[in-house]
Design a protein around this motif. Sequence first.
Motif, short mmCIF file in Angstrom:
data_model
loop_
_atom_site.label_atom_id
_atom_site.label_comp_id
_atom_site.label_asym_id
_atom_site.label_seq_id
_atom_site.Cartn_x
_atom_site.Cartn_y
_atom_site.Cartn_z
N ASP A 118 64.81 -2.07 -67.93
CA ASP A 118 65.83 -1.28 -68.64
C ASP A 118 65.26 -0.03 -69.30
O ASP A 118 66.01 0.85 -69.72
N MET A 119 63.93 -0.01 -69.44
CA MET A 119 63.31 1.11 -70.16
C MET A 119 63.23 2.39 -69.31
O MET A 119 62.90 3.45 -69.83
N LYS A 120 63.52 2.28 -68.02
CA LYS A 120 63.41 3.45 -67.15
C LYS A 120 64.31 4.57 -67.68
O LYS A 120 65.51 4.38 -67.95
N GLY A 121 63.69 5.73 -67.90
CA GLY A 121 64.44 6.88 -68.38
C GLY A 121 64.65 6.91 -69.88
O GLY A 121 65.36 7.78 -70.39
N HIS A 122 64.04 5.98 -70.60
CA HIS A 122 64.17 5.98 -72.06
C HIS A 122 62.85 6.41 -72.72
O HIS A 122 61.80 6.44 -72.08
N SER A 123 62.94 6.70 -74.01
CA SER A 123 61.77 7.24 -74.71
C SER A 123 60.91 6.10 -75.28
O SER A 123 61.43 5.06 -75.68
N LEU A 124 59.61 6.34 -75.31
CA LEU A 124 58.66 5.32 -75.75
C LEU A 124 57.63 5.93 -76.70
O LEU A 124 57.09 7.00 -76.43
N LYS A 165 60.45 10.22 -72.23
CA LYS A 165 59.56 10.95 -73.14
C LYS A 165 58.59 9.96 -73.76
O LYS A 165 58.98 8.83 -74.07
N THR A 166 57.35 10.35 -73.91
CA THR A 166 56.40 9.51 -74.65
C THR A 166 55.67 10.39 -75.65
O THR A 166 55.45 11.58 -75.40
N SER A 167 55.33 9.79 -76.77
CA SER A 167 54.50 10.50 -77.75
C SER A 167 53.79 9.51 -78.64
O SER A 167 54.06 8.30 -78.58
N PHE A 168 52.90 10.01 -79.47
CA PHE A 168 52.11 9.14 -80.34
C PHE A 168 52.69 9.14 -81.75
O PHE A 168 52.94 10.20 -82.33
N ASP A 185 54.55 3.87 -63.23
CA ASP A 185 53.72 4.99 -63.64
C ASP A 185 54.14 5.38 -65.06
O ASP A 185 55.24 5.92 -65.26
N PRO A 186 53.30 5.11 -66.03
CA PRO A 186 53.72 5.35 -67.42
C PRO A 186 53.94 6.82 -67.75
O PRO A 186 54.55 7.14 -68.77
N ASP A 187 53.47 7.70 -66.86
CA ASP A 187 53.66 9.13 -67.13
C ASP A 187 55.00 9.67 -66.62
O ASP A 187 55.41 10.75 -66.99
N PHE A 201 51.35 -1.57 -67.34
CA PHE A 201 52.49 -0.90 -66.68
C PHE A 201 52.13 -0.58 -65.22
O PHE A 201 52.90 -0.85 -64.30
N ARG A 202 50.94 -0.04 -65.06
CA ARG A 202 50.51 0.34 -63.70
C ARG A 202 50.42 -0.89 -62.81
O ARG A 202 50.80 -0.85 -61.64
N GLU A 203 49.89 -1.99 -63.38
CA GLU A 203 49.78 -3.23 -62.60
C GLU A 203 51.15 -3.70 -62.10
O GLU A 203 51.27 -4.33 -61.06
N GLN A 204 52.17 -3.38 -62.88
CA GLN A 204 53.53 -3.80 -62.51
C GLN A 204 54.26 -2.72 -61.71
O GLN A 204 55.49 -2.77 -61.54
N GLY A 205 53.50 -1.73 -61.23
CA GLY A 205 54.08 -0.71 -60.36
C GLY A 205 54.80 0.39 -61.09
O GLY A 205 55.60 1.14 -60.50
#
Lengths: 307, 282
Positions: free
Chosen positions: A133-139, A170-173, A163-165, A157-161
Amino acid sequence: MGLLAVLSGCGEKQKLVSGDWRNGIKEIRMAVSGSNDDPRLVKRRSAYQARLSQAIGLPIKLYESSDYNGVIQAMSSGQVDLAQMAGGGYANVDAQIGKLAAPILTLRQAEGETGYYSALVVRADSPIRSLADMKGHSLGYVDFNSTSGYLVPRAKFREQGIDPDTYFSKTSFAGGHTQAVMALANGQFDAAILQASGGDPVHGFSRGALQTMARRKLVDLKDFRIIWTAGPIPSEAFVVRTDRPQPMIDTVRGAMGALPYDEPDLWLEIGQLDGSAYTSVTRDHYKDIIALRAADIAQRRGQGGRP
Amino acid sequence: MRKLLLAACAVLLVAATAKGPSDTLRIAAIGPAAGPCAPLGASAAPGEKAYYEHLAARLGMKVLTCPVADRAAAAKALAAGELDMAVLDPASFTPIASVTRSILTVRPEGDLNRIPVILATPAAGPAKRLEDLRGKVLAFGGATPAARALPQKVLSDRGFGANVFAKRLDSANAEGALEALNAGKADAIVLHAAAWQRLCTPDDPKVKPPCDDLRILLKARPQAALAIVVRKDISDETRYRLIGIHMPMHLENRAAFAWASSWAPKAAEFEPAEALALAATR
């Protein structure tokens, strides 16, 4: 040992030691990192120093470093005999000297875990119920250098196919676990990655930023929901140089392992959680972190692209 | 008199050194035929050989097996200095508790360490000891084995099985158990030590610790069913070495570990133990 009972009356305790492995060894050197401003940390160092010195029968000299890298280099160069370091730090040592260093102990917490988790958390009123469900949402991540708040979840994430980028809008710290909770509560992100411990995904967690802030009445646990976890991520280890005498390594392991049972009050005074105890580990316990570190090193060398 | 005693000690120390008493470790072995300590026979099981060889190599000394009829006989021989290490149960340990101590137990696969449990009541309440809680209501905090099964075992070890109490309230967490206690729905709370520590040590120093008004009636680990026991006059270094050799045995020498821990079901690893692990301490 047949005369033990009589000899004990003479004030001499019996040693089952053949030969003296201490020949030529003047002191044991232990590397520690961290701030002297933390009184619990200072007390812990002193307690370990005193116990090991008493157990081994040699002075314990502390080599203090203000950062993790100082400890890593001291261990890798053989300047010290043992050190306490996080999994990432040991992985770095392993990359440099391999089998010349080995983890011998890590903490097993009261609930049984020997590590902690990364938890993907959303607000309880969110329609997001899974990683799909997180596809297209911000993290929101915690920090670029955070193991549980960045390095491990991205690898999983990568192991589960995924691409976290590109998977998230949107992603940020956030800058820290507490900041990540507040940002999530304030709607800054749709989800945040947080550290969770004191339990497991089946039974729930009792420690971590969410729980700490809930106990301080800053947030309500009912307002959040964990939808995905990664882990356990192995906790820090006592690491020894394997080219040191085996009796020394065995004695260190035994003395530290017995500490919470011999001196339960001291165990709490030095900041350890009640009910926790040391358990034996080997390199295998840290193999995932070692692999992540290797991947990180490869990326830094430009072989795999920057995350 | 003092000079006489010192002289006697000196003589004994010289004799002990000459005999080389510290060059062997003597381990009790329960079997049908009791006998003197001796090297392991050629017919010993492979796992037993692996264990004795492992100890001999790591300690740098001879390891002897000492056949005894049962745990009581092992305890008697241990206390008398006729052997150095034995696996005992509470019944065999109790008579020699003043001169021996536990050093290791075995943690079963999937089980917790022997973590402490705390039982507390309102300090102003009538309960001053465990016996005062017969027929009362206990609040447990959490759904994990550490929060439910373990506290129940610790109480049962001390003769307070579930039927002793009127009722148990299973709260969702430690905070819920405390709320039940404060609301008068329970007479005592029972938490594992880590839950107690988290509940009672607020992160914010300005917050009054919520357990300040409670009285701890019991803090104890579960009683061990079996443990490796040595005499108290063994040196700390020797004890630490024995612990330090046994703790990683499941990782370093599977055959030795399987044999050495065969007295414990589903053995996962050796776990250090407090001196009175075989006693139901209060």
